[in-house]
Scaffold this active site. Structure first.
Site, short mmCIF file in Angstrom:
data_model
loop_
_atom_site.label_atom_id
_atom_site.label_comp_id
_atom_site.label_asym_id
_atom_site.label_seq_id
_atom_site.Cartn_x
_atom_site.Cartn_y
_atom_site.Cartn_z
N HIS A 1 47.63 -6.04 -41.74
CA HIS A 1 48.54 -6.33 -42.86
C HIS A 1 47.96 -5.74 -44.15
CE1 HIS A 1 51.16 -9.42 -40.73
NE2 HIS A 1 50.19 -9.18 -39.87
N TYR B 1 39.79 -13.26 -39.54
CA TYR B 1 40.11 -13.05 -40.96
C TYR B 1 38.83 -13.12 -41.80
CZ TYR B 1 45.13 -13.84 -39.84
OH TYR B 1 46.39 -13.77 -39.33
C1 HEM Z 1 44.44 -13.78 -32.60
C2 HEM Z 1 45.47 -13.32 -33.23
C3 HEM Z 1 45.40 -12.64 -34.58
C4 HEM Z 1 44.40 -11.85 -35.10
C5 HEM Z 1 43.09 -11.47 -34.46
C6 HEM Z 1 44.83 -11.44 -36.42
C7 HEM Z 1 44.09 -10.62 -37.27
C8 HEM Z 1 44.35 -10.41 -38.61
C9 HEM Z 1 43.44 -9.87 -39.58
C10 HEM Z 1 42.05 -9.37 -39.27
C11 HEM Z 1 44.06 -9.89 -40.80
C12 HEM Z 1 43.46 -9.45 -42.13
C13 HEM Z 1 42.87 -10.68 -42.84
C14 HEM Z 1 42.23 -10.43 -44.18
O1 HEM Z 1 41.44 -9.47 -44.37
O2 HEM Z 1 42.46 -11.23 -45.12
C15 HEM Z 1 45.36 -10.45 -40.59
C16 HEM Z 1 46.30 -10.64 -41.58
C17 HEM Z 1 47.49 -11.33 -41.39
N1 HEM Z 1 47.94 -11.91 -40.21
FE1 HEM Z 1 47.02 -11.94 -38.47
N2 HEM Z 1 46.05 -11.97 -36.68
C18 HEM Z 1 46.43 -12.72 -35.58
C19 HEM Z 1 47.58 -13.48 -35.43
C20 HEM Z 1 48.52 -13.66 -36.39
C21 HEM Z 1 49.69 -14.50 -36.27
C22 HEM Z 1 50.05 -15.37 -35.07
C23 HEM Z 1 50.37 -14.38 -37.45
C24 HEM Z 1 51.67 -15.02 -37.87
C25 HEM Z 1 51.94 -16.25 -37.80
C26 HEM Z 1 49.62 -13.51 -38.32
C27 HEM Z 1 49.95 -13.20 -39.61
C28 HEM Z 1 49.15 -12.51 -40.49
C29 HEM Z 1 49.49 -12.29 -41.86
C30 HEM Z 1 50.74 -12.81 -42.58
C31 HEM Z 1 48.45 -11.56 -42.42
C32 HEM Z 1 48.35 -11.04 -43.84
C33 HEM Z 1 47.72 -12.03 -44.72
C34 HEM Z 1 47.68 -11.45 -46.09
O3 HEM Z 1 48.73 -11.01 -46.61
O4 HEM Z 1 46.58 -11.44 -46.65
N3 HEM Z 1 48.50 -13.08 -37.64
N4 HEM Z 1 45.52 -10.76 -39.25
#
Ligand code: HEM
Ligand code: HEM
Lengths: 203, 363
Positions: B66, B334
């Site tokens: 993201h 995260y």
């Molecule tokens: C094991 C499953 C998942 C992994 C490994 C993962 C991994 C990641 C990582 C590494 C980031 C960047 C975080 C940062 O640097 O702040 C991220 C962002 C994000 N993820 Fe996931 N994610 C997963 C599941 C999900 C699910 C289920 C959702 C939705 C409900 C989701 C929604 C988001 C959103 C909205 C962001 C952006 C947050 C922002 O705008 O800072 N993710 N994800």
């Protein structure tokens, strides 16, 4: 001058309690950042309150240590060993204060609420600042490694006293040893090595 | 007392030295094992984030997933309707300030907005008592996978082929065949069109949580925010415009705030709390907890959302994680991504340098 041959019983109790807690914290710490399983969340929930408990215990312990002179090291220990013993003990005291403070500070700088349990929050001790967070977070990691290495050296040295030199240094920190008192010929402000995390061995 | 130098070496003495060596060695080995250093195949947060980073290339300072987004802020006006289910102070009839972020998935901060139908909204509620509620939501009503292992495999299967720059369809097909739980998500993805606006989307928390009331009763819950705005007629953006989403938010906010209703859907007994690939039946009770009002936007490289880790396990008293295995994995991954990007911002030794954005920009 007459000093005790053993550490104060409260100091010994604190030593072994904290030895267990600190080792547990080092393992909990690397364990939780090394897993994506549910362990991550519950280990983290233990890590924060336990870390702050260690901070309180460390303050208590240092107070006792500064008020009561510890038993002296045997007079025939080589100078470099005495030096290493003292330096590593102060390093251990420093780390048991610094690690929880850095943990607290880094979570503050990262903007996280610092929850101990579900309802109880401790205040931030630093303003939110991402760069500060990064430096402190790296310090938390590398000082943890230094902590472990120092503890390994400490365990090795304690066992060396217990098994090789058999000079009573280990006994001075062992639990369940009665304070017999002894007459010191040498009052050089040398301190006694603290014993460690391995089970006391009967000699 | 024995002086070791005066006594002839004996087998007993040798055993004592061995005891010392083994004790110290075992402690060190146990530490290395717990840290995952001895088990290169164990799924660790760092390995997931490496895989994400390998897919999109390294973009220092940006989120590893993201990566492309925009900061927003406003407040949540609670109706008090959720207060019987959760003691969290955010559900009392009060106004709680919010710092949020709209984004699209993937680790490339220059990806075209039309390249994916997925949009996301992350929120941080700053409660009056100093506690926080952080959540990251997507616009799909179900998630593709249920476990971190499957997420990792999906990331590996989506790796762009260096020749085409696109994922290998055969690898993706093999992944989907091996993961039938992805079916509901794929059905959604087939018909979903990339929306022209962040402001007109539903955003689903997807993972299940527990609301905890004042009597310590737990209520399994999933939440989503439902927009008041529905008109997503492509607001005059050129066909080749790949950055229209941020512009659209700017234009809409210039006209006035954007609003969503926060709906808390309560599970019936037996509804799965550990499987984000399965929606709960549509007839479950939903509580309209209040209105999310977004008033302002800021560029993500300088805005308030930049340094926030939207870890979905940061919860106030009155909300708790469920047994959903994605939640701890998200928290761990995260944090790893956050440490990498804050290190890069701090210019820490060994951290990749944060380039000027224009220089970093890829065609
Ligand atoms: C094991 C499953 C998942 C992994 C490994 C993962 C991994 C990641 C990582 C590494 C980031 C960047 C975080 C940062 O640097 O702040 C991220 C962002 C994000 N993820 Fe996931 N994610 C997963 C599941 C999900 C699910 C289920 C959702 C939705 C409900 C989701 C929604 C988001 C959103 C909205 C962001 C952006 C947050 C922002 O705008 O800072 N993710 N994800
Ligand atoms: C004696 C005290 C402590 C010890 C020995 C200790 C040890 C550790 C270790 C070994 C790690 C893993 C480091 C790595 O591999 O990167 C860690 C991580 C962590 N520690 Fe501590 N810690 C202590 C106190 C605290 C306190 C008081 C807090 C917070 C109030 C804290 C918060 C954390 C957090 C949040 C992480 C992981 C962050 C992440 O997921 O990136 N620690 N700690």
């Amino acid at each position: 001058m007459t000093t005790s041959a053993t550490f104060h019983p409260l100091a010994r109790l604190l030593h072994w309690t904290m030895a267990l807690l600190i080792l547990a914290m080092l393992f909990i710490g690397v364990g939780m950042v090394g897993t994506v399983s549910p362990k991550h969340s519950w280990l983290l929930a233990i890590h924060r309150p336990l870390g702050l408990a260690i901070l309180l215990l460390a303050v208590m312990r240092l107070t006792i240590r500064l008020r009561r002179r510890p038993p002296a090291l045997p007079g025939d220990m080589p100078r470099w060993q005495c030096y290493l013993a003292h330096a590593s003990h102060w390093l251990l005291y420093g780390l048991m204060l610094a690690m929880p403070l850095i943990g607290w500070a880094m979570q503050s700088a990262g903007g996280y609420p610092i929850m101990l349990g579900d309802a109880w929050r401790v205040p931030a001790i630093l303003p939110e600042n991402a760069a500060l967070f990064a430096w402190l977070r790296e310090a938390h990691r590398y000082l943890a490694y230094l902590f472990l290495l120092t503890i390994l050296g400490h365990v090795g040295a304690a066992l060396y006293h217990a098994l090789i030199r058999r000079d009573g240094v280990f006994q001075s920190m062992a639990l369940g040893v009665r304070d017999r008192g002894r007459v010191e010929e040498d009052t050089d402000l040398v301190e006694e090595a603290e014993a460690t995390t391995s089970p006391p061995r009967p000699e | 007392m024995l002086d070791p130098l005066d006594t002839p070496p004996s087998p007993r003495l040798a055993w004592r030295w061995i005891t010392i060596g083994v004790t110290v060695g075992l402690l060190a080995a146990a530490f290395a094992y717990v840290a995952g250093w001895l088990t290169p195949r164990r799924l660790t947060p760092a390995r997931i984030v490496n895989a994400l980073q390998d897919n999109s290339g390294l973009h220092p300072g940006f989120r590893r997933n993201h990566a492309k987004g925009v900061c927003v802020s406003g407040y949540f006006e609670s109706t008090g309707a959720a207060a019987p289910y959760s003691s969290a102070s955010v559900f009392a009839p009060v106004r709680t300030p919010v710092v949020g972020r709209f984004a699209i998935p993937g680790g490339n901060p220059y990806a075209p907005d039309g390249g994916t139908p997925i949009r996301s909204l992350a929120l941080r509620f700053n409660l009056a008592d100093g506690q926080q509620w952080r959540t990251g939501m997507n616009n799909s009503p179900v998630f593709a996978v249920a476990t971190p292992q499957a997420f990792y495999e999906q990331v590996l299967a989506s790796r762009p082929d260096p020749a085409t720059g696109k994922p290998d369809p055969a690898k993706l097909a093999a992944f989907f065949a091996a993961h039938p739980e992805t079916a509901a998500f794929r059905t959604w993805a087939k018909t979903a069109k990339p929306s022209a606006s962040f402001g007109t989307e539903n955003y689903y928390g997807l993972n299940a949580f527990y609301l905890i009331d004042t009597a310590s009763q737990r209520h399994a819950v999933r939440w989503r925010v439902v927009p008041e705005a529905h008109d997503d007629s492509p607001s005059a953006h050129a066909a080749d415009d790949s950055d229209y989403l941020t512009r659209d938010v700017q234009q809409r906010l210039a006209q006035g705030p954007l609003r969503w209703h926060l709906l808390l859907t309560l599970a019936a007994p037996g509804d799965p709390t550990n499987d984000a690939t399965q929606a709960w039946p549509a007839d479950r009770t939903s509580v309209d907890a209040g209105t999310l009002v977004i008033e302002r936007e800021q560029a993500q490289d300088s805005g308030d959302c930049r340094d926030i880790n939207y870890d979905p396990t940061v919860l106030p008293h009155g909300i708790a994680i469920s047994d959903d295995p994605l939640l701890p994995a998200r928290s761990a991954a995260y944090a790893d991504s956050y440490l990498r990007r804050t290190n890069e911002e701090a210019g820490a030794p060994g951290a990749p340098h944060v380039d000027a954005h224009s220089a970093e920009r890829k065609p």
